[in-house]
Scaffold this active site. Structure first.
Site, PDB file in Angstrom:
ATOM      1  N   CYS A 146      -9.992  -5.162   0.753  1.00 31.16           N
ATOM      2  CA  CYS A 146     -11.146  -4.254   0.734  1.00 31.16           C
ATOM      3  C   CYS A 146     -12.136  -4.600  -0.487  1.00 31.16           C
ATOM      4  CB  CYS A 146     -10.824  -2.739   0.984  1.00 31.16           C
ATOM      5  SG  CYS A 146     -10.163  -2.179  -0.862  1.00 31.16           S
ATOM      6  N   GLU A 178      -3.222  -4.827  -2.930  1.00 31.44           N
ATOM      7  CA  GLU A 178      -3.649  -5.543  -3.860  1.00 31.44           C
ATOM      8  C   GLU A 178      -3.818  -4.820  -5.338  1.00 31.44           C
ATOM      9  OE1 GLU A 178      -4.632  -4.873  -0.834  1.00 31.44           O
ATOM     10  OE2 GLU A 178      -5.710  -6.284   0.243  1.00 31.44           O
ATOM     11  N   ASN A 221       0.800  -1.313   0.030  1.00 30.73           N
ATOM     12  CA  ASN A 221      -0.083   0.098   0.064  1.00 30.73           C
ATOM     13  C   ASN A 221       0.914   1.426   0.008  1.00 30.73           C
ATOM     14  OD1 ASN A 221       0.466  -0.930   2.764  1.00 30.73           O
ATOM     15  ND2 ASN A 221      -0.807   0.419   3.531  1.00 30.73           N
TER      16      ASN A 221
HETATM   17  N1  THU Z   1      -5.144  -1.596   2.617  1.00 33.34           N
HETATM   18  C1  THU Z   1      -4.484  -2.156   1.717  1.00 33.34           C
HETATM   19  O1  THU Z   1      -3.392  -2.118   1.351  1.00 33.34           O
HETATM   20  N2  THU Z   1      -5.212  -3.297   1.214  1.00 33.34           N
HETATM   21  C2  THU Z   1      -6.667  -3.676   1.852  1.00 33.34           C
HETATM   22  O2  THU Z   1      -7.325  -4.571   1.418  1.00 33.34           O
HETATM   23  C3  THU Z   1      -7.245  -2.844   2.978  1.00 33.34           C
HETATM   24  C4  THU Z   1      -6.151  -1.678   3.372  1.00 33.34           C
HETATM   25  C5  THU Z   1      -4.498  -0.083   2.882  1.00 33.34           C
HETATM   26  C6  THU Z   1      -4.919   1.049   2.728  1.00 33.34           C
HETATM   27  C7  THU Z   1      -4.611   2.033   3.761  1.00 33.34           C
HETATM   28  O3  THU Z   1      -3.145   2.348   3.282  1.00 33.34           O
HETATM   29  C8  THU Z   1      -4.061   1.197   4.849  1.00 33.34           C
HETATM   30  O4  THU Z   1      -4.302  -0.280   4.448  1.00 33.34           O
HETATM   31  C9  THU Z   1      -5.307   1.409   5.996  1.00 33.34           C
HETATM   32  O5  THU Z   1      -6.501   1.218   5.549  1.00 33.34           O
END
Ligand code: THU
Length: 158
Positions: free
Chosen positions: A112, A74, A61
């Site tokens: 998510c 993802e 992320n």
């Molecule tokens: N995040 C992801 O990378 N993948 C997910 O499926 C859920 C959330 C990240 C987004 C953000 O940078 C941090 O986790 C908190 O939500």
């Protein structure tokens, strides 16, 4: 009137029970949590996607001061895979995360909704199921497909 029910099949395994191919994907997803740029949430996610050409494309992320401009691990992985290897088909994806305390989550992290939708598109392009491996330090879930994570998905424009 019909009352219907959907159920999601998945297997719960320990790391030791995984075969080498899945273990490698899990190791990479875990390693890529360290590549997250998450100064705002301090929640670090890594994703690793195995392609049918033998490549594995990973992501983490990447956050932004303007919050919606960041993206999840993802989507960072699947868009990178699509851009680098447009002809390759996705085979499997593994996802791991470290929480705000810096430790890996004990129970598997799940993508998510937006990431499920994005990944689903690549399952469609592959033309076959893409296995999903959700990683926690204490347990790992293996799901047979991305569509199993997104029932009643929107898949095409009328
Ligand atoms: N995040 C992801 O990378 N993948 C997910 O499926 C859920 C959330 C990240 C987004 C953000 O940078 C941090 O986790 C908190 O939500």
């Amino acid at each position: 009137m019909q009352e219907l029910q959907l159920s999601i099949p998945y297997r719960r395994l320990s790391y030791d029970e995984l075969d080498d191919r899945r273990r490698r994907l899990v190791d990479l997803a875990r390693r890529y949590t360290h590549n997250a740029y998450a100064p705002y949430s301090h929640f670090s996610v890594g994703a690793a996607i195995a392609l049918d050409n033998g490549e594995v494309v990973c992501g983490a992320n990447q956050e932004n001061a303007a919050f919606p401009s960041g993206t999840c691990a993802e989507r960072s992985a699947c868009f990178s895979a699509g851009a680098r290897f447009p002809e390759a088909k996705f085979e499997a994806v593994a996802i791991a995360a470290r929480g705000t305390d810096g430790h890996e989550l004990r129970h598997p992290v799940a993508p998510c909704g937006a990431c499920r939708q994005a990944l689903l598109e690549y399952e469609g392009r592959a033309g076959h199921d893409v296995e999903v491996i959700l990683v926690g330090s204490e347990e790992i879930y293996v799901l047979p497909s991305i569509r199993s994570l997104l029932p009643f998905a929107f898949t095409e424009l009328g």
